[in-house]
Design a protein around this motif. Structure first.
Motif, mmCIF file in Angstrom:
data_model
loop_
_atom_site.group_PDB
_atom_site.id
_atom_site.type_symbol
_atom_site.label_atom_id
_atom_site.label_comp_id
_atom_site.label_asym_id
_atom_site.label_seq_id
_atom_site.Cartn_x
_atom_site.Cartn_y
_atom_site.Cartn_z
ATOM 1 N N ASP A 174 0.844 -1.189 0.000
ATOM 2 C CA ASP A 174 0.000 0.000 0.000
ATOM 3 C C ASP A 174 0.885 1.247 0.000
ATOM 4 O O ASP A 174 1.676 1.442 0.941
ATOM 5 C CB ASP A 174 -0.894 0.006 1.245
ATOM 6 C CG ASP A 174 -1.778 1.230 1.297
ATOM 7 O OD1 ASP A 174 -2.811 1.226 0.640
ATOM 8 O OD2 ASP A 174 -1.398 2.208 1.980
ATOM 9 N N TYR A 252 -8.554 -3.183 10.373
ATOM 10 C CA TYR A 252 -9.044 -4.382 9.706
ATOM 11 C C TYR A 252 -8.876 -5.647 10.533
ATOM 12 O O TYR A 252 -9.546 -6.670 10.267
ATOM 13 C CB TYR A 252 -8.387 -4.542 8.327
ATOM 14 C CG TYR A 252 -7.103 -5.338 8.294
ATOM 15 C CD1 TYR A 252 -7.102 -6.710 8.055
ATOM 16 C CD2 TYR A 252 -5.865 -4.719 8.491
ATOM 17 C CE1 TYR A 252 -5.916 -7.432 8.003
ATOM 18 C CE2 TYR A 252 -4.683 -5.432 8.434
ATOM 19 C CZ TYR A 252 -4.707 -6.790 8.192
ATOM 20 O OH TYR A 252 -3.536 -7.499 8.141
ATOM 21 N N ASP A 277 -11.963 -7.265 1.048
ATOM 22 C CA ASP A 277 -11.421 -7.058 -0.295
ATOM 23 C C ASP A 277 -10.590 -5.785 -0.371
ATOM 24 O O ASP A 277 -9.568 -5.749 -1.072
ATOM 25 C CB ASP A 277 -12.554 -6.975 -1.318
ATOM 26 C CG ASP A 277 -13.197 -8.324 -1.600
ATOM 27 O OD1 ASP A 277 -12.654 -9.346 -1.144
ATOM 28 O OD2 ASP A 277 -14.242 -8.343 -2.277
ATOM 29 N N GLU A 278 -11.020 -4.735 0.315
ATOM 30 C CA GLU A 278 -10.294 -3.460 0.270
ATOM 31 C C GLU A 278 -8.848 -3.638 0.722
ATOM 32 O O GLU A 278 -7.920 -3.084 0.123
ATOM 33 C CB GLU A 278 -10.987 -2.422 1.156
ATOM 34 C CG GLU A 278 -10.233 -1.101 1.225
ATOM 35 C CD GLU A 278 -10.726 -0.204 2.349
ATOM 36 O OE1 GLU A 278 -10.179 0.909 2.482
ATOM 37 O OE2 GLU A 278 -11.638 -0.605 3.100
ATOM 38 N N ASP A 281 -6.805 -5.591 -1.875
ATOM 39 C CA ASP A 281 -6.428 -4.712 -2.990
ATOM 40 C C ASP A 281 -5.314 -3.748 -2.608
ATOM 41 O O ASP A 281 -4.430 -3.438 -3.424
ATOM 42 C CB ASP A 281 -7.640 -3.918 -3.468
ATOM 43 C CG ASP A 281 -8.698 -4.795 -4.125
ATOM 44 O OD1 ASP A 281 -8.394 -5.965 -4.433
ATOM 45 O OD2 ASP A 281 -9.831 -4.316 -4.322
ATOM 46 N N ARG A 282 -5.348 -3.274 -1.369
ATOM 47 C CA ARG A 282 -4.340 -2.300 -0.932
ATOM 48 C C ARG A 282 -3.000 -2.970 -0.663
ATOM 49 O O ARG A 282 -1.941 -2.435 -1.010
ATOM 50 C CB ARG A 282 -4.813 -1.566 0.326
ATOM 51 C CG ARG A 282 -5.970 -0.619 0.102
ATOM 52 C CD ARG A 282 -6.374 0.111 1.363
ATOM 53 N NE ARG A 282 -5.318 1.013 1.828
ATOM 54 C CZ ARG A 282 -5.468 1.874 2.842
ATOM 55 N NH1 ARG A 282 -6.613 1.947 3.492
ATOM 56 N NH2 ARG A 282 -4.478 2.653 3.204
#
Length: 332
Positions: A174, A252, A277-278, A281-282
């Protein structure tokens, strides 16, 4: 920016050697493996075979720890490999997670981590060091050259990295978090009167090239669980108010409910369903080639010197090929 690759030491060991040969042929600069000798095969044995079968690629653990081997043994191992194959090793190190926990032990202290970094890189570079009150030197290792890169997330570990590490390993991709961590390491280096530009920065994360984003997420969700183990320790020590590490990391893991190391680092890990999912993706690099190039360029702009690809998923071959054909040339 260099591009490396990370694999686990799953048997058969000679297959890992073949992957290293493929990685070198594709243009990868480094070949890292996990170091957890109960869950996987012994990495240092595999490194010798890899170095003997390749000509250029640099090998090392991502990451070893100060607890499973005496520091002098670690230094001697890498210095010996360097003598045999020409200074083509690197040592990533952290406090220890799976390698120690599966033995019923806890990660090493930050003080032990700091001392081990100084001892390992001193000895493996042929210098005199004091270990447990004894002055020691590998007199036969005068020509050995070993960098020790520290893996860290928490504030004190980041400070140690800036004080004594040759490089910093951040295991997530990220850009916002990477900037936060890199800034902390550089500040610690300045405070220790070191040149912050002399410290190398490596970001390592799963990368999967393809168009089926939903499938890629399921294949790499395990990574958020692995990172969560370290963040849980930090939250337990410093709290989860976002002051010790970025809020994105502490938020998270609130749904995290334990962890089974028998599934550590494996696609389909049933104990990582809490990872949204966030975060996948990060933390990871997914999607078509263009998405990979875009994210890696963002990281490079932050000062990242190396991105290393975790290949723990079912798309190893196409991802390796895509990096060799398209992505590595974009960063040569």
């Amino acid at each position: 920016m260099d591009i490396g690759v990370v694999l686990q030491n799953d048997p058969p060991a000679l297959e890992v050697v073949e992957w290293a040969k493929k990685a070198e042929a594709a243009g990868f600069s480094h070949f890292w493996t996990f170091d957890s000798h109960v869950l996987w095969q012994e990495p240092n044995v595999v490194y010798s075979a890899i170095l003997g079968a390749t000509e250029r690629i640099v090998v090392g653990p991502m990451v070893t720890n100060p607890g499973t081997r005496d520091w002098t043994v670690t230094a001697s191992t890498f210095a010996t490999l360097n003598e045999m194959y020409g200074n083509r090793t690197i040592c990533g190190i952290g406090r220890g997670d799976s390698a120690l926990r599966v033995l019923g032990l806890t990660p090493q202290t930050l003080g032990q981590l700091r001392e081990s970094v100084l001892a390992i890189k001193g000895l493996a570079n042929g210098r005199k060091v004091t270990v447990r009150g004894q002055e020691l030197q590998l007199t036969w290792a005068a020509d050995s050259r070993l960098d020790v890169w520290v893996a860290a997330y928490g504030p004190k570990a980041l400070a140690i990295t800036g004080e004594v590490g040759d490089g910093y390993i951040l295991q997530l991709a990220d850009p916002d978090i990477a900037e936060w961590m890199i800034t902390a390491v550089r500040a610690a280096a300045v405070k220790a009167k070191r040149d912050p530009d002399a410290i190398k920065f490596c970001v390592a994360a799963p990368a999967y090239v393809g168009d089926d984003l939903a499938h890629q997420r399921e294949q790499t969700r395990w990574f958020g669980g692995m990172v969560g183990n370290h963040i849980a320790d930090i939250v337990g020590r410093y709290g989860g108010d976002g002051k010790a590490v970025p809020q994105a990391l502490t938020d998270y893991i609130k749904a995290r409910q334990g962890y089974d190391y028998s599934e550590h680092g494996r696609a389909g890990n049933s104990h990582t369903t809490f990872v949204p999912d966030e975060i996948v993706d990060r933390f990871c690099v997914l999607g078509p080639v263009e998405s990979h190039v875009k994210k890696l360029k963002e990281l490079r702009e932050l000062g990242v010197d190396q991105f290393s690809v975790y290949l723990q998923h079912d798309g190893k071959e196409p991802t390796l090929a895509a990096y060799g054909e398209h992505i590595i040339p974009a960063f040569s």
